[in-house]
Write a protein that holds these residues in place. Sequence first.
Motif, PDB file in Angstrom:
ATOM      1  N   MET A  63       0.932  -1.192   0.000  1.00 42.88           N
ATOM      2  CA  MET A  63       0.027   0.172   0.095  1.00 42.88           C
ATOM      3  C   MET A  63       0.591   1.357   0.017  1.00 42.88           C
ATOM      4  N   PRO A  64       0.329   2.298  -0.670  1.00 41.24           N
ATOM      5  CA  PRO A  64       1.029   3.552  -0.825  1.00 41.24           C
ATOM      6  C   PRO A  64       1.231   4.318   0.587  1.00 41.24           C
ATOM      7  N   GLY A  65       1.917   5.356   0.823  1.00 42.98           N
ATOM      8  CA  GLY A  65       2.112   6.016   1.993  1.00 42.98           C
ATOM      9  C   GLY A  65       3.052   5.730   2.991  1.00 42.98           C
ATOM     10  N   GLU A  66       3.392   6.569   4.033  1.00 42.09           N
ATOM     11  CA  GLU A  66       4.319   6.214   5.195  1.00 42.09           C
ATOM     12  C   GLU A  66       3.683   5.959   6.530  1.00 42.09           C
ATOM     13  N   ARG A  67       4.187   5.297   7.583  1.00 44.87           N
ATOM     14  CA  ARG A  67       3.529   5.156   8.615  1.00 44.87           C
ATOM     15  C   ARG A  67       3.167   6.534   9.172  1.00 44.87           C
ATOM     16  N   LEU A  68       1.969   6.712   9.798  1.00 48.16           N
ATOM     17  CA  LEU A  68       1.731   7.925  10.549  1.00 48.16           C
ATOM     18  C   LEU A  68       2.605   8.072  11.774  1.00 48.16           C
ATOM     19  N   ASP A  69       3.024   7.146  12.478  1.00 55.58           N
ATOM     20  CA  ASP A  69       4.035   7.307  13.456  1.00 55.58           C
ATOM     21  C   ASP A  69       5.489   8.009  13.174  1.00 55.58           C
ATOM     22  N   SER A  70       5.664   8.066  11.945  1.00 55.20           N
ATOM     23  CA  SER A  70       6.657   8.568  11.307  1.00 55.20           C
ATOM     24  C   SER A  70       6.760  10.019  10.812  1.00 55.20           C
ATOM     25  N   GLU A  71       5.535  10.523  11.035  1.00 59.33           N
ATOM     26  CA  GLU A  71       5.167  12.040  10.775  1.00 59.33           C
ATOM     27  C   GLU A  71       5.459  12.982  11.862  1.00 59.33           C
ATOM     28  N   ASP A  72       5.729  14.162  11.667  1.00 57.69           N
ATOM     29  CA  ASP A  72       5.571  15.051  12.653  1.00 57.69           C
ATOM     30  C   ASP A  72       4.251  15.397  13.471  1.00 57.69           C
ATOM     31  N   ALA A  73       4.324  15.982  14.533  1.00 58.58           N
ATOM     32  CA  ALA A  73       3.165  15.941  15.529  1.00 58.58           C
ATOM     33  C   ALA A  73       1.838  16.522  14.864  1.00 58.58           C
ATOM     34  N   ASP A  74       2.040  17.685  14.096  1.00 54.48           N
ATOM     35  CA  ASP A  74       0.779  18.173  13.455  1.00 54.48           C
ATOM     36  C   ASP A  74       0.188  17.361  12.460  1.00 54.48           C
ATOM     37  N   ASN A 141       0.032   1.312  12.732  1.00 50.36           N
ATOM     38  CA  ASN A 141      -0.735   0.677  11.591  1.00 50.36           C
ATOM     39  C   ASN A 141      -1.513   1.406  10.702  1.00 50.36           C
ATOM     40  N   LEU A 142      -1.355   2.639  10.487  1.00 51.82           N
ATOM     41  CA  LEU A 142      -2.225   3.674   9.529  1.00 51.82           C
ATOM     42  C   LEU A 142      -1.050   4.198   8.729  1.00 51.82           C
ATOM     43  N   LEU A 143      -1.267   4.400   7.372  1.00 53.36           N
ATOM     44  CA  LEU A 143      -0.418   4.891   6.424  1.00 53.36           C
ATOM     45  C   LEU A 143      -0.749   6.037   5.886  1.00 53.36           C
ATOM     46  N   ALA A 144      -0.210   7.018   5.558  1.00 52.96           N
ATOM     47  CA  ALA A 144      -0.711   8.348   5.271  1.00 52.96           C
ATOM     48  C   ALA A 144       0.262   8.883   4.220  1.00 52.96           C
ATOM     49  N   ALA A 145      -0.510   9.747   3.238  1.00 56.80           N
ATOM     50  CA  ALA A 145       0.160  10.467   2.053  1.00 56.80           C
ATOM     51  C   ALA A 145      -0.483  11.860   1.861  1.00 56.80           C
ATOM     52  N   ASN A 146       0.057  12.909   2.102  1.00 55.64           N
ATOM     53  CA  ASN A 146      -0.462  14.148   1.845  1.00 55.64           C
ATOM     54  C   ASN A 146      -1.920  14.407   2.605  1.00 55.64           C
ATOM     55  N   GLY A 147      -1.676  14.066   3.756  1.00 50.06           N
ATOM     56  CA  GLY A 147      -2.725  14.406   4.763  1.00 50.06           C
ATOM     57  C   GLY A 147      -3.961  13.251   4.726  1.00 50.06           C
ATOM     58  N   ASP A 148      -3.857  12.373   3.891  1.00 52.41           N
ATOM     59  CA  ASP A 148      -4.657  11.175   3.765  1.00 52.41           C
ATOM     60  C   ASP A 148      -4.448  10.097   4.121  1.00 52.41           C
ATOM     61  N   ILE A 149      -5.467   9.218   4.971  1.00 54.47           N
ATOM     62  CA  ILE A 149      -4.958   7.858   5.168  1.00 54.47           C
ATOM     63  C   ILE A 149      -5.243   7.159   4.039  1.00 54.47           C
ATOM     64  N   THR A 150      -3.983   6.339   3.683  1.00 52.06           N
ATOM     65  CA  THR A 150      -3.912   5.643   2.465  1.00 52.06           C
ATOM     66  C   THR A 150      -3.948   4.082   2.586  1.00 52.06           C
ATOM     67  N   ALA A 151      -3.927   3.780   3.886  1.00 55.62           N
ATOM     68  CA  ALA A 151      -4.257   2.402   4.090  1.00 55.62           C
ATOM     69  C   ALA A 151      -4.276   1.989   5.839  1.00 55.62           C
ATOM     70  N   VAL A 152      -5.076   1.277   5.984  1.00 53.39           N
ATOM     71  CA  VAL A 152      -5.005   0.516   7.498  1.00 53.39           C
ATOM     72  C   VAL A 152      -4.566  -0.892   7.418  1.00 53.39           C
TER      73      VAL A 152
END
Length: 245
Positions: A63-74, A141-152
């Motif tokens: 699935m596309p995107g990066e793990r949400l826990d790797s993103e900055d706080a906001d 366990n959440l992947l995100a890209a450009n502010g959207d959740i791309t996968a669970v």
Amino acid sequence: MRQGAVGHVRLVERQGRRLVEKRMTEPSRHDAEVLALRALAHTGMPVPELVEVRPGSILMTLMPGERLDSEDADVRLDGLRASATLLRRLHELPPPDGLPAAPDDALIIRRYRDAGGPPLPLAIPPAGATVFCHGDWTDGNLLAANGDITAVVDWEAAHLGDPLRELSRAAWGAARKDPRSFDVLVEGYGADPATVQAWLPIHAAELWLWFAEAGPPEYLEKLTAELRSLPTRTDETYRALVDRP
């Protein structure tokens, strides 16, 4: 590896496609993930597509995107807010036959007390509906890209359970990193905060038992110190459990 945290997970290529292979030693967790992904295949939920299933092994799309826990706080907060809508949608879907039952909270309480965990106002909230639960709804366990959740991803703990228990577990886990996360998830889901808070001691006890049995000793020591420092009044204890990062 971005996708998968339990068992052995690796990227593979098949006929020019990049796929994820996940191996699990526990048949029950393997079967739960397969059941969940099959049930969600045509629901619009952003989940991997099953490509091949063998005993102990699952091959699925990357699935596309990066793990949400790797993103900055906001960015993480925005992702959690978006994920709350997905969690509510999951809870409204018909669950597949054969999913495991929810964790036994009475057993958790008994084991926690027998193990000598720090005092907590442990009580099981009134039973709610029984719904399709992910079982480990976390920013890992959440992947995100450009502010959207791309996968669970990581559905091996999928089960039939109380929706507010699952929301509370997600909100408390997220709030341990950033206290703002609790309100973001609860408000995004549309739940009553007080009802969600009533589950928090159960999750604290469950996490303490996990660290006591399998986690690094330093994690157990830190959580034990946090729980021992909580106020004694029940309402203050709930609030303190939320506010501690």
